[in-house]
Scaffold this active site. Structure first.
Site, PDB file in Angstrom:
ATOM      1  N   ARG A 131       0.561   3.728  -3.270  1.00 42.30           N
ATOM      2  CA  ARG A 131      -0.069   5.040  -3.056  1.00 42.30           C
ATOM      3  C   ARG A 131       0.980   6.132  -2.858  1.00 42.30           C
ATOM      4  O   ARG A 131       0.951   7.154  -3.537  1.00 42.30           O
ATOM      5  CB  ARG A 131      -1.007   4.983  -1.849  1.00 42.30           C
ATOM      6  CG  ARG A 131      -2.086   3.936  -2.052  1.00 42.30           C
ATOM      7  CD  ARG A 131      -3.188   4.043  -1.032  1.00 42.30           C
ATOM      8  NE  ARG A 131      -3.881   2.773  -0.914  1.00 42.30           N
ATOM      9  CZ  ARG A 131      -5.158   2.622  -0.600  1.00 42.30           C
ATOM     10  NH1 ARG A 131      -5.908   3.654  -0.360  1.00 42.30           N
ATOM     11  NH2 ARG A 131      -5.700   1.425  -0.496  1.00 42.30           N
TER      12      ARG A 131
ATOM     13  N   ASP B 245      -4.230 -10.178  -8.621  1.00 41.93           N
ATOM     14  CA  ASP B 245      -4.481  -9.164  -9.659  1.00 41.93           C
ATOM     15  C   ASP B 245      -3.298  -8.364 -10.214  1.00 41.93           C
ATOM     16  O   ASP B 245      -2.875  -8.536 -11.362  1.00 41.93           O
ATOM     17  CB  ASP B 245      -5.603  -8.207  -9.207  1.00 41.93           C
ATOM     18  CG  ASP B 245      -5.455  -7.638  -7.803  1.00 41.93           C
ATOM     19  OD1 ASP B 245      -4.414  -7.881  -7.174  1.00 41.93           O
ATOM     20  OD2 ASP B 245      -6.383  -6.945  -7.339  1.00 41.93           O
TER      21      ASP B 245
ATOM     22  N   GLU C 272       0.827  -1.214   0.000  1.00 41.89           N
ATOM     23  CA  GLU C 272       0.000   0.000   0.000  1.00 41.89           C
ATOM     24  C   GLU C 272       0.858   1.259   0.000  1.00 41.89           C
ATOM     25  O   GLU C 272       0.543   2.223  -0.695  1.00 41.89           O
ATOM     26  CB  GLU C 272      -0.956   0.018   1.204  1.00 41.89           C
ATOM     27  CG  GLU C 272      -1.996  -1.100   1.214  1.00 41.89           C
ATOM     28  CD  GLU C 272      -3.077  -0.966   0.134  1.00 41.89           C
ATOM     29  OE1 GLU C 272      -3.094   0.035  -0.597  1.00 41.89           O
ATOM     30  OE2 GLU C 272      -3.897  -1.905   0.033  1.00 41.89           O
TER      31      GLU C 272
ATOM     32  N   GLU D 154     -12.097  -0.436 -10.676  1.00 47.86           N
ATOM     33  CA  GLU D 154     -11.674  -1.388 -11.726  1.00 47.86           C
ATOM     34  C   GLU D 154     -12.571  -1.427 -12.974  1.00 47.86           C
ATOM     35  O   GLU D 154     -12.065  -1.563 -14.095  1.00 47.86           O
ATOM     36  CB  GLU D 154     -11.542  -2.807 -11.145  1.00 47.86           C
ATOM     37  CG  GLU D 154     -10.392  -2.977 -10.151  1.00 47.86           C
ATOM     38  CD  GLU D 154     -10.666  -2.389  -8.781  1.00 47.86           C
ATOM     39  OE1 GLU D 154     -11.849  -2.119  -8.458  1.00 47.86           O
ATOM     40  OE2 GLU D 154      -9.694  -2.179  -8.016  1.00 47.86           O
TER      41      GLU D 154
HETATM   42  C1  DMJ Z   1      -6.407   0.128  -5.154  1.00 50.96           C
HETATM   43  O1  DMJ Z   1      -5.660   0.437  -4.036  1.00 50.96           O
HETATM   44  C2  DMJ Z   1      -5.560  -0.495  -6.224  1.00 50.96           C
HETATM   45  O2  DMJ Z   1      -6.225  -0.436  -7.450  1.00 50.96           O
HETATM   46  C3  DMJ Z   1      -5.203  -1.928  -5.932  1.00 50.96           C
HETATM   47  O3  DMJ Z   1      -4.516  -2.538  -6.994  1.00 50.96           O
HETATM   48  C4  DMJ Z   1      -6.454  -2.727  -5.653  1.00 50.96           C
HETATM   49  N1  DMJ Z   1      -7.327  -2.114  -4.700  1.00 50.96           N
HETATM   50  C5  DMJ Z   1      -7.591  -0.687  -4.753  1.00 50.96           C
HETATM   51  C6  DMJ Z   1      -8.807  -0.271  -5.536  1.00 50.96           C
HETATM   52  O4  DMJ Z   1      -9.860  -1.131  -5.564  1.00 50.96           O
END
Ligand code: DMJ
Length: 480
Positions: A108, A237, A104, A369
């Protein structure tokens, strides 16, 4: 939106050269409320009008500010951008001592600061991101070099998430560092960041994979898979996303990433891609050979990913990839009903078609998404349906998620009278609103040939072969 709010928003002093669309208004509204009620905290709680700090960022603050810098900047919200920049300059304290999610903080904070630097050229962002990057390095001190999920930003000690089986690391976490770390090496001139992520790549490339698939859990001690659960949604993912984006960001020179991506796609198509009785294409999850006919909202990013990867696939598969990308995006759009927002997970068994069958899966937390895939598919095909679908989402967000003091997630996408979860996620500002903005802008705003978006939608420039060569020549000359 109310008349008063509308006229307030219409009078915003926006640079005339920049496109103006509804997502500016939504961004301005989300930002103003964050600023008013939660300034410096990580996220806004729009119902109780206060800030949320949470425990993902190890004591770092201002996640919504860092996540918003580039969105504000490209939208031309200059005053707001300047406030954000000033906060980073004067108040972003990187000397925190708490337990952070490496993933995270990377997507971010590192991603947000890198993008802000590349868009604006402000040295301050570069200095901050390099300072932060250094603090993340101890997470890689494991027997295999595969980082653990949690790191104390002060002491550098790291450990695995309590919920991850047998002390394992998560594929979507240690596999989602590559883009940012390559740029940290670019900016610092220090190869260590690239070495760390190339080592992860090497291990993943070498290790035996069940049916060519990458399971979600790996031991950072032995370097072996811990469980055979495979998913294109949560836990897996963005690992796949970063393979194709590493290739694109390297100006198509990173052949290893390319090979791994198309290899993974082959295994995914052979084992996970399914067609429902009603004709919807979806990605199932795989548990040791048994399929779970469920697709998470998170997996809906894959429409966009397969779309941007289509062109570099084998010539005979290009159209196929584009079709697959469109089909997955269509399926995800189908899940957006009746509020025109979609559930956290939807299923294709028990008679359902793209429907959440469990109460606990019915929530929508402002995730990006599905809109992300609309944006990519629009750029790739210019089929007007993607803008229509995006507009549906704008109206649904306004109708169900906007409250008096910001935007909030909702607990049940199947109920027209919303129950709000009181959280304006920072990725709403960074991703959802940015992708909407790009969907309704011209293609030359952050063109896909020149930029890749990290998994939090922070744009990072393609590292041009010619620049890389210039640097190599310069290095050689100076060492001589
Ligand atoms: C975001 O922090 C990023 O896109 C991450 O890859 C997956 N989760 C959240 C959004 O849903």
């Amino acid at each position: 939106i109310s008349e008063a709010l509308c006229s307030y928003l219409q009078n915003l002093p926006l640079p005339p050269s920049l496109p103006l669309n509804r997502s500016n208004y939504m961004m301005k509204f989300s930002w103003d409320n964050y600023k008013r009620y939660a300034w410096g905290k990580n996220e806004l709680r729009p119902l109780t009008r206060n800030g949320h700090i949470g425990n993902m960022f190890g004591g770092l603050r201002g996640a919504s500010i860092i996540d918003s810098l580039d969105t504000l900047y490209i939208m031309g919200l200059t005053e707001e951008y300047n406030d954000a920049k000033e906060w980073v300059q004067t108040s972003l304290d990187l000397n925190s001592n708490g337990e952070a999610s490496l993933f995270e903080v990377n997507i971010r904070y590192v991603g947000g600061l890198l993008a802000a630097y590349y868009l604006t050229g402000e040295e301050m962002y570069k200095n901050k991101v390099l300072e932060l990057g250094e603090k993340l390095l101890p997470a890689f001190n494991t027997p295999t070099g595969i980082p653990r999920g949690v790191i104390n930003l002060g002491s550098g000690t790291s450990w695995s998430w309590g919920w991850a089986s047998a002390g394992s690391s998560i594929l979507a976490e240690f596999g989602t560092l590559h883009l940012e770390f390559v740029h940290l090496s670019e900016l610092s001139g220090n190869p260590v960041y690239t070495e760390k992520v190339m080592n992860i790549r090497k291990l993943l490339n070498k290790i035996e994979k069940p049916h060519g698939l990458y399971p979600n859990f790996l031991s950072p001690v032995s370097g072996n898979w811990v469980q055979h659960h495979v998913s294109i949604g949560g836990l897996g993912d963005s690992f796949y996303e970063y393979l194709i984006k590493s290739y694109l960001m390297s100006d198509k020179t990173d052949g290893e990433a390319k090979k791994m991506y198309y290899g993974a796609m082959e295994a995914i198509e052979a084992n996970l891609v399914q067609k429902s009785p009603g004709g919807l294409t979806y990605m199932a999850e795989w548990r040791g050979g048994i399929l779970d006919h469920k697709m998470g909202h998170l997996a809906c990013f894959s429409g966009g990913m397969i779309g941007i990867g289509a062109d570099d696939g084998a010539p005979e598969k290009r159209q196929h990839f584009l079709d697959l990308a469109a089909e997955i995006t269509h399926t995800c759009h189908e899940s957006y009903t009746p509020t025109k927002l979609g559930p956290e997970a939807f299923r294709f068994d028990g008679g359902g078609e793209a429907t959440a069958t469990r109460l606990s899966d019915r929530y929508y937390i402002l995730r990006p998404e599905v809109i992300e895939s609309y944006m990519y598919m629009w750029r790739l095909t210019h089929d007007p349906k993607y803008r229509e679908w995006g507009w549906e989402a704008v109206e649904a967000l306004e109708q169900h998620c906007r409250v008096e003091s910001g935007f909030s997630g909702i607990r049940d996408v199947y109920t027209m009278t919303a129950s709000h979860d009181n959280m304006q996620q920072s990725f709403f500002l960074s991703e959802t609103l940015k992708y909407l903005y790009l969907l309704f802008s011209d293609d030359d705003l952050l063109p896909l040939e020149d930029w890749v978006f990290n998994t939090e939608a922070h744009p990072l420039p393609v590292i041009r072969r010619s620049c890389a060569q210039d640097e190599a020549t310069q290095d050689k000359t100076s060492s001589e």
